[in-house]
Design a protein around this motif. Structure first.
Motif, PDB file in Angstrom:
ATOM      1  N   SER A   1       0.823  -1.198   0.000  1.00 21.17           N
ATOM      2  CA  SER A   1       0.000   0.000   0.000  1.00 21.17           C
ATOM      3  C   SER A   1       0.863   1.258   0.000  1.00 21.17           C
ATOM      4  CB  SER A   1      -0.929   0.001   1.218  1.00 21.17           C
ATOM      5  OG  SER A   1      -1.816   1.078   1.156  1.00 21.17           O
ATOM      6  N   ASN A   2       1.942   1.259   0.815  1.00 18.93           N
ATOM      7  CA  ASN A   2       2.846   2.404   0.868  1.00 18.93           C
ATOM      8  C   ASN A   2       3.526   2.620  -0.486  1.00 18.93           C
ATOM      9  OD1 ASN A   2       2.164   2.742   3.517  1.00 18.93           O
ATOM     10  ND2 ASN A   2       4.061   1.939   4.352  1.00 18.93           N
ATOM     11  N   SER A   3       3.898   1.543  -1.138  1.00 18.10           N
ATOM     12  CA  SER A   3       4.506   1.628  -2.462  1.00 18.10           C
ATOM     13  C   SER A   3       3.504   2.193  -3.466  1.00 18.10           C
ATOM     14  CB  SER A   3       4.973   0.242  -2.894  1.00 18.10           C
ATOM     15  OG  SER A   3       5.489   0.281  -4.192  1.00 18.10           O
ATOM     16  N   ALA A   4       2.256   1.772  -3.346  1.00 15.98           N
ATOM     17  CA  ALA A   4       1.199   2.272  -4.236  1.00 15.98           C
ATOM     18  C   ALA A   4       0.983   3.768  -4.023  1.00 15.98           C
ATOM     19  CB  ALA A   4      -0.101   1.509  -3.989  1.00 15.98           C
ATOM     20  N   ILE A   5       1.021   4.218  -2.761  1.00 12.80           N
ATOM     21  CA  ILE A   5       0.861   5.644  -2.463  1.00 12.80           C
ATOM     22  C   ILE A   5       1.972   6.442  -3.142  1.00 12.80           C
ATOM     23  CG2 ILE A   5       1.002   7.390  -0.623  1.00 12.80           C
ATOM     24  CD1 ILE A   5      -0.500   5.376   1.185  1.00 12.80           C
ATOM     25  N   ARG A   6       3.195   5.962  -3.048  1.00 11.87           N
ATOM     26  CA  ARG A   6       4.317   6.659  -3.695  1.00 11.87           C
ATOM     27  C   ARG A   6       4.092   6.786  -5.204  1.00 11.87           C
ATOM     28  NH1 ARG A   6       7.385   3.094  -0.479  1.00 11.87           N
ATOM     29  NH2 ARG A   6       8.228   4.115   1.357  1.00 11.87           N
ATOM     30  N   GLY A   7       3.683   5.676  -5.816  1.00 11.51           N
ATOM     31  CA  GLY A   7       3.456   5.686  -7.263  1.00 11.51           C
ATOM     32  C   GLY A   7       2.332   6.623  -7.670  1.00 11.51           C
ATOM     33  N   LEU A   8       1.234   6.592  -6.921  1.00 10.33           N
ATOM     34  CA  LEU A   8       0.099   7.462  -7.235  1.00 10.33           C
ATOM     35  C   LEU A   8       0.466   8.931  -7.043  1.00 10.33           C
ATOM     36  CD1 LEU A   8      -2.652   5.280  -5.554  1.00 10.33           C
ATOM     37  CD2 LEU A   8      -2.447   5.737  -8.005  1.00 10.33           C
ATOM     38  N   LYS A   9       1.227   9.207  -5.983  1.00 12.46           N
ATOM     39  CA  LYS A   9       1.666  10.583  -5.732  1.00 12.46           C
ATOM     40  C   LYS A   9       2.516  11.076  -6.894  1.00 12.46           C
ATOM     41  CE  LYS A   9       5.295  11.731  -4.106  1.00 12.46           C
ATOM     42  NZ  LYS A   9       6.589  12.220  -3.613  1.00 12.46           N
ATOM     43  N   GLN A  10       3.398  10.227  -7.388  1.00 13.22           N
ATOM     44  CA  GLN A  10       4.256  10.629  -8.503  1.00 13.22           C
ATOM     45  C   GLN A  10       3.450  10.840  -9.785  1.00 13.22           C
ATOM     46  OE1 GLN A  10       7.441   7.753  -8.561  1.00 13.22           O
ATOM     47  NE2 GLN A  10       8.483   8.701  -6.831  1.00 13.22           N
ATOM     48  N   ASN A  11       2.401  10.025  -9.992  1.00 11.53           N
ATOM     49  CA  ASN A  11       1.540  10.214 -11.160  1.00 11.53           C
ATOM     50  C   ASN A  11       0.813  11.551 -11.098  1.00 11.53           C
ATOM     51  OD1 ASN A  11       2.290   7.714 -12.132  1.00 11.53           O
ATOM     52  ND2 ASN A  11       0.450   6.669 -11.425  1.00 11.53           N
ATOM     53  N   ILE A  12       0.292  11.883  -9.909  1.00 16.40           N
ATOM     54  CA  ILE A  12      -0.404  13.165  -9.745  1.00 16.40           C
ATOM     55  C   ILE A  12       0.580  14.316  -9.936  1.00 16.40           C
ATOM     56  CG2 ILE A  12      -1.687  14.647  -8.144  1.00 16.40           C
ATOM     57  CD1 ILE A  12      -2.835  12.067  -6.882  1.00 16.40           C
ATOM     58  N   ALA A  13       1.801  14.165  -9.410  1.00 16.67           N
ATOM     59  CA  ALA A  13       2.823  15.210  -9.560  1.00 16.67           C
ATOM     60  C   ALA A  13       3.154  15.439 -11.032  1.00 16.67           C
ATOM     61  CB  ALA A  13       4.079  14.831  -8.775  1.00 16.67           C
ATOM     62  N   ALA A  14       3.240  14.364 -11.806  1.00 18.26           N
ATOM     63  CA  ALA A  14       3.537  14.489 -13.244  1.00 18.26           C
ATOM     64  C   ALA A  14       2.392  15.207 -13.961  1.00 18.26           C
ATOM     65  CB  ALA A  14       3.776  13.115 -13.855  1.00 18.26           C
ATOM     66  N   ASP A  15       1.143  14.829 -13.640  1.00 17.71           N
ATOM     67  CA  ASP A  15      -0.020  15.516 -14.225  1.00 17.71           C
ATOM     68  C   ASP A  15      -0.026  16.987 -13.819  1.00 17.71           C
ATOM     69  OD1 ASP A  15      -0.910  13.157 -15.365  1.00 17.71           O
ATOM     70  OD2 ASP A  15      -2.366  12.737 -13.778  1.00 17.71           O
ATOM     71  N   HIS A  16       0.317  17.219 -12.565  1.00 15.55           N
ATOM     72  CA  HIS A  16       0.284  18.578 -12.016  1.00 15.55           C
ATOM     73  C   HIS A  16       1.180  19.523 -12.816  1.00 15.55           C
ATOM     74  CE1 HIS A  16      -0.106  21.714  -9.009  1.00 15.55           C
ATOM     75  NE2 HIS A  16       1.212  21.827  -8.989  1.00 15.55           N
ATOM     76  N   GLN A  17       2.350  19.042 -13.197  1.00 11.01           N
ATOM     77  CA  GLN A  17       3.274  19.896 -13.964  1.00 11.01           C
ATOM     78  C   GLN A  17       2.647  20.332 -15.287  1.00 11.01           C
ATOM     79  OE1 GLN A  17       6.148  21.220 -12.781  1.00 11.01           O
ATOM     80  NE2 GLN A  17       5.310  20.289 -10.946  1.00 11.01           N
ATOM     81  N   GLN A  18       1.881  19.447 -15.888  1.00 13.74           N
ATOM     82  CA  GLN A  18       1.212  19.794 -17.148  1.00 13.74           C
ATOM     83  C   GLN A  18       0.011  20.703 -16.924  1.00 13.74           C
ATOM     84  OE1 GLN A  18       0.842  16.410 -20.036  1.00 13.74           O
ATOM     85  NE2 GLN A  18       1.533  15.206 -18.276  1.00 13.74           N
ATOM     86  N   LEU A  19      -0.573  20.632 -15.732  1.00 11.39           N
ATOM     87  CA  LEU A  19      -1.783  21.394 -15.435  1.00 11.39           C
ATOM     88  C   LEU A  19      -1.512  22.797 -14.901  1.00 11.39           C
ATOM     89  CD1 LEU A  19      -3.814  18.484 -13.822  1.00 11.39           C
ATOM     90  CD2 LEU A  19      -4.452  19.711 -15.909  1.00 11.39           C
ATOM     91  N   ILE A  20      -0.301  23.057 -14.419  1.00 14.75           N
ATOM     92  CA  ILE A  20       0.007  24.365 -13.813  1.00 14.75           C
ATOM     93  C   ILE A  20      -0.369  25.547 -14.713  1.00 14.75           C
ATOM     94  CG2 ILE A  20       1.923  25.890 -13.104  1.00 14.75           C
ATOM     95  CD1 ILE A  20       3.135  23.520 -11.632  1.00 14.75           C
ATOM     96  N   PRO A  21      -0.031  25.523 -16.021  1.00 17.87           N
ATOM     97  CA  PRO A  21      -0.404  26.673 -16.863  1.00 17.87           C
ATOM     98  C   PRO A  21      -1.919  26.918 -16.899  1.00 17.87           C
ATOM     99  CG  PRO A  21       1.159  25.256 -18.011  1.00 17.87           C
ATOM    100  CD  PRO A  21       0.750  24.529 -16.770  1.00 17.87           C
ATOM    101  N   TYR A  22      -2.697  25.834 -16.783  1.00 20.36           N
ATOM    102  CA  TYR A  22      -4.157  25.967 -16.847  1.00 20.36           C
ATOM    103  C   TYR A  22      -4.733  26.449 -15.510  1.00 20.36           C
ATOM    104  CZ  TYR A  22      -3.136  23.293 -21.018  1.00 20.36           C
ATOM    105  OH  TYR A  22      -2.603  22.875 -22.212  1.00 20.36           O
ATOM    106  N   TYR A  23      -4.077  26.065 -14.402  1.00 21.25           N
ATOM    107  CA  TYR A  23      -4.427  26.661 -13.107  1.00 21.25           C
ATOM    108  C   TYR A  23      -4.183  28.170 -13.166  1.00 21.25           C
ATOM    109  CZ  TYR A  23      -4.522  22.333 -10.174  1.00 21.25           C
ATOM    110  OH  TYR A  23      -4.811  21.129  -9.581  1.00 21.25           O
ATOM    111  N   ASN A  24      -2.976  28.524 -13.632  1.00 20.55           N
ATOM    112  CA  ASN A  24      -2.566  29.928 -13.624  1.00 20.55           C
ATOM    113  C   ASN A  24      -3.406  30.789 -14.555  1.00 20.55           C
ATOM    114  OD1 ASN A  24      -0.562  29.324 -11.772  1.00 20.55           O
ATOM    115  ND2 ASN A  24       1.035  29.070 -13.315  1.00 20.55           N
TER     116      ASN A  24
END
Length: 199
Positions: free
Chosen positions: A88-111
């Motif tokens: 479960s802890n390993s899954a949390i790390r992976g999911l967090k990294q997936n969200i972080a990768a999406d987040h980088q692409q989404l920042i311009p649209y937030y801004n």
């Protein structure tokens, strides 16, 4: 005499039933909030305008270490319980990294004010200004992908703390508050009444 015995038995049954009904399931709100803060800090980074490091150089490992003993302090913890927790802890790390990768692409649209964080803690397209049709389709795909990953993340946080699936709503609510509270100034968030406002 028989009538009195029947009444006593009825009362005893009612008390026993009431005792079963009033059992409260402990919900570790403070631990979930700590998880949310660590994960959201990792994803947002110190500056939402700058790329963040997807490696676990932040506070997430300390959080995972923090929840491990607390989730496992019940009596008779088996090796399979511990193995399940590691997965479960390993899954949390992976999911967090997936969200972080999406987040980088989404920042311009937030801004740009195209997307915001809704009252359920998920992303929502709120304005298509400046977006072409292909851009809009790409943003919609990213939003859907990110929201699906968030749902999986909440389920894994629940699993890591032995929280029943029925309590996912509480986990989601805590994460919602943290996503919105830690969002940088200028981003759009939706309040509990459904109104959008710029931070």
């Amino acid at each position: 005499m028989i009538k009195k015995t029947a009444q006593v038995l009825t009362l005893m049954t009612l008390f026993a039933f009431a005792a079963c009904v009033t059992v409260n399931i402990y919900f570790p709100a403070a631990q979930v909030e700590k998880a949310a803060e660590d994960i959201v800090d990792d994803i947002y980074g110190t500056d939402a305008q700058q790329p963040i490091n997807n490696k676990d150089s932040s506070s997430l490992p300390s959080f995972l270490a923090f929840i491990t003993p607390s989730a496992a302090h019940a009596k008779d913890v088996t090796e399979s319980d511990i193995e399940g927790l590691k997965q479960s802890n390993s899954a949390i790390r992976g999911l967090k990294q997936n969200i972080a990768a999406d987040h980088q692409q989404l920042i311009p649209y937030y801004n740009a004010g195209n997307i915001g964080i809704n009252k359920s803690g998920y992303l929502e397209l709120i304005n298509k200004k400046g977006l072409s049709l292909p851009d809009t389709a790409a943003v919609r795909r990213l939003i859907s992908q990110d929201n699906n990953t968030r749902k999986k993340l909440y389920a894994e946080v629940a699993a890591s703390m032995n929280i029943p699936g029925s309590e996912i709503v509480k986990i989601t609510n805590i994460f919602t508050e943290v996503w919105q509270k830690k969002a940088p100034a200028g981003w759009w968030i939706q309040d509990a009444s459904g109104n959008w406002k710029k931070k």
